[in-house]
Scaffold this active site. Structure first.
Site, short mmCIF file in Angstrom:
data_model
loop_
_atom_site.label_atom_id
_atom_site.label_comp_id
_atom_site.label_asym_id
_atom_site.label_seq_id
_atom_site.Cartn_x
_atom_site.Cartn_y
_atom_site.Cartn_z
N ARG A 83 1.00 -1.27 -0.01
CA ARG A 83 0.06 0.12 0.15
C ARG A 83 0.89 1.35 -0.19
O ARG A 83 0.69 2.32 -0.56
CB ARG A 83 -1.04 0.12 1.28
CG ARG A 83 -1.87 1.44 1.27
CD ARG A 83 -3.03 1.09 2.02
NE ARG A 83 -3.07 0.26 3.06
CZ ARG A 83 -2.65 0.53 4.43
NH1 ARG A 83 -2.05 1.71 4.53
NH2 ARG A 83 -2.82 -0.40 5.20
N TYR A 110 -14.57 16.46 -17.49
CA TYR A 110 -14.77 15.15 -17.35
C TYR A 110 -15.97 14.83 -16.50
O TYR A 110 -16.23 15.51 -15.34
CB TYR A 110 -13.66 14.16 -17.08
CG TYR A 110 -14.05 12.74 -17.06
CD1 TYR A 110 -14.23 11.99 -17.99
CD2 TYR A 110 -14.14 12.37 -15.56
CE1 TYR A 110 -14.77 10.74 -17.94
CE2 TYR A 110 -14.43 10.82 -15.58
CZ TYR A 110 -14.65 10.16 -16.60
OH TYR A 110 -14.93 8.81 -16.60
N ASP A 130 -5.80 18.75 -15.53
CA ASP A 130 -6.03 17.31 -15.98
C ASP A 130 -5.39 17.29 -17.46
O ASP A 130 -6.17 17.63 -18.32
CB ASP A 130 -7.45 16.96 -15.63
CG ASP A 130 -7.93 15.59 -16.21
OD1 ASP A 130 -7.18 14.99 -17.23
OD2 ASP A 130 -8.74 15.07 -15.80
N LYS A 137 -6.55 5.86 -20.10
CA LYS A 137 -6.82 6.71 -21.47
C LYS A 137 -5.29 6.23 -22.19
O LYS A 137 -5.08 5.25 -22.62
CB LYS A 137 -7.05 8.01 -21.41
CG LYS A 137 -8.35 8.32 -20.40
CD LYS A 137 -9.59 7.38 -20.79
CE LYS A 137 -10.71 7.34 -19.57
NZ LYS A 137 -11.05 8.81 -19.21
C1 LIG Z 1 -11.80 9.27 -18.07
C2 LIG Z 1 -11.33 10.47 -17.57
C3 LIG Z 1 -11.07 10.35 -16.09
C4 LIG Z 1 -11.38 9.63 -14.87
O1 LIG Z 1 -10.57 8.58 -14.89
P1 LIG Z 1 -10.63 6.98 -14.79
O2 LIG Z 1 -9.56 6.29 -14.92
O3 LIG Z 1 -12.01 6.66 -15.75
O4 LIG Z 1 -11.22 7.24 -13.28
C5 LIG Z 1 -10.43 11.94 -15.47
N1 LIG Z 1 -10.33 13.10 -16.41
C6 LIG Z 1 -10.56 12.82 -17.80
C7 LIG Z 1 -10.12 13.76 -18.67
C8 LIG Z 1 -10.74 11.59 -18.30
O5 LIG Z 1 -11.14 11.54 -19.52
#
Ligand SMILES: *Cc1c(COP(=O)(O)O)cnc(C)c1O
Length: 389
Positions: free
Chosen positions: A50, A102, A181, A206
């Protein structure tokens, strides 16, 4: 010596923390929950997974090098990363976010962060910053309790571009944390820390993972103090990425550069095609010179990415396209090798308040494409078929 980005995808800054001596080229998966000690006060550097695990640590080093951060932390998903990040804040703190984010981030902020006493102002940042050299209009939103600015650029799904350098100046002047982000453009195209941001967020699910097979998330920072606080948070809340998933993302990142090159080339071709179709009423892509974000994106990123949002004539046509697609698949998510089409209004943005959707222009005629690495001719043929056959 600093490596170029494609080399960093393989080796990070060249540092390896593998205790393995076999010469394995692929970093080993340390599938263990705990680590043995020689004596009291002696540790191999690993105590319990962890806190840290060698495979996760290697991944974190690679991601830190890609984003030019001093530290990166790997979480079990992008949302786990953002949730952990928000443990930096306290009840009464105020955060300014863009209004186009998002959907999962909006859901987290509206339902969980608010319950925990954090207050938000949501604003269209590209509008608030435009036409004002110093960002004074934006700065008016800052009050004595404001702690941070949270944005995505280009935004999801409307692809608005936000000037990171301008926001960084406002953040510095007002002692705010600037959080970006960077999921859409990835470190291959954009490095927010180099533009003045303090924390970069990724959904590693992604482009970093890139194969639509693993969930992961990252926080990367340029601040020693924030890194230490985040290390305390990850070991305390326990949302770190598992060893096997860390290995999958490490493997995915190896091809990030060539995937981004190929997918963005495909995207350019698809955008050209969409712009020529009468049945397409709007195309949202920062790489179109007429797009208000074109110059800003060019000035802060090395490419325009592989996401394109467009609006068609009628809702019926949107639904028909979603029904007819075969090579392109109708699925949530983005950033993988396969081209996917999403219907934001019922999928990624289903929990976003109706007023926000309308204000952002997310209608029932809007579709979002995450372009993959197929042959571009096959993608164009597929589009022609679903639009016209
Ligand atoms: C998918 C996404 C998230 C969340 O990520 P997960 O891995 O699905 O929890 C956050 N920000 C953006 C821009 C995303 O496309």
């Amino acid at each position: 010596m600093e490596y170029g980005i494609s080399t960093k995808c393989l080796y990070g800054n060249g540092l390896t923390s593998s205790p393995d001596t076999s010469g394995a080229i692929s970093f080993p998966i340390y599938q263990t929950a705990t680590f043995a000690h020689q004596a009291v006060g002696e540790s191999t550097g690993y105590d319990y997974s962890r806190l840290q695990n060698p495979t996760r640590e290697q991944l974190e080093k690679v991601v830190a090098s890609l984003e030019n951060g001093i530290d990166a932390l790997a979480f079990s998903s992008g949302m786990a990363a953002i949730t952990a990040l928000f443990e930096l804040f306290e009840p009464g703190d105020h955060i300014i976010t863009d209004c186009d984010l998002y959907g999962g981030s909006i859901r987290l902020f509206n339902n969980i962060s608010k319950k925990n006493g954090i207050e938000f102002t949501h604003v269209n940042c590209s509008q608030a910053l435009s036409g004002d050299e110093y960002g004074k209009a934006f700065e008016k939103l800052v009050n004595e309790r404001t702690k941070a600015i949270f944005i995505e650029t280009p935004t999801n799904p409307m692809m608005n571009v936000i000037d990171i350098r301008k926001l960084a100046k406002i953040a510095e002047k007002n002692k705010l944390l600037l959080i970006v982000d960077n999921t859409f453009l990835t470190p291959y195209f954009q490095n927010p820390l180099r533009l003045g941001a303090h924390v970069v967020v990724h959904s590693g699910t992604k482009y970093l993972g890139g194969h639509n097979d693993t969930l992961a998330g990252f926080l990367v920072t340029s601040s020693e103090e924030i890194a230490q606080r985040l290390r305390f948070i990850i070991k305390t809340v326990g949302s770190g990425l598992a060893p096997f998933d860390s290995w999958l993302i490490l493997r995915g990142i190896k091809t990030l550069a060539i995937r981004m090159e190929r997918a963005s080339k495909n995207t350019g071709r698809i955008v050209e095609w969409l712009l020529c179709q009468k049945r397409v009423t709007k195309v949202y892509y920062p790489g179109i010179p007429e797009n208000p974000g074109f110059e800003i994106c060019k000035g802060q990123a090395g490419g325009f990415g592989c996401m394109v949002t467009f609006e068609v004539e009628t809702k019926e046509l949107a639904l028909e396209i979603l029904k007819k697609v075969r090579l392109i698949q109708f699925a949530e998510s983005l950033g993988g090798v396969e081209t996917l089409v999403t219907y934001p209004i019922t999928q990624t943005h289903a929990d976003v308040p109706k007023e926000t959707l309308a204000a952002n222009g997310i209608t029932d005629r809007v579709l979002r494409l995450s372009v993959g690495i197929e042959d571009e001719e096959d993608l164009i043929k597929e589009l022609e078929r679903v639009f016209y056959e």
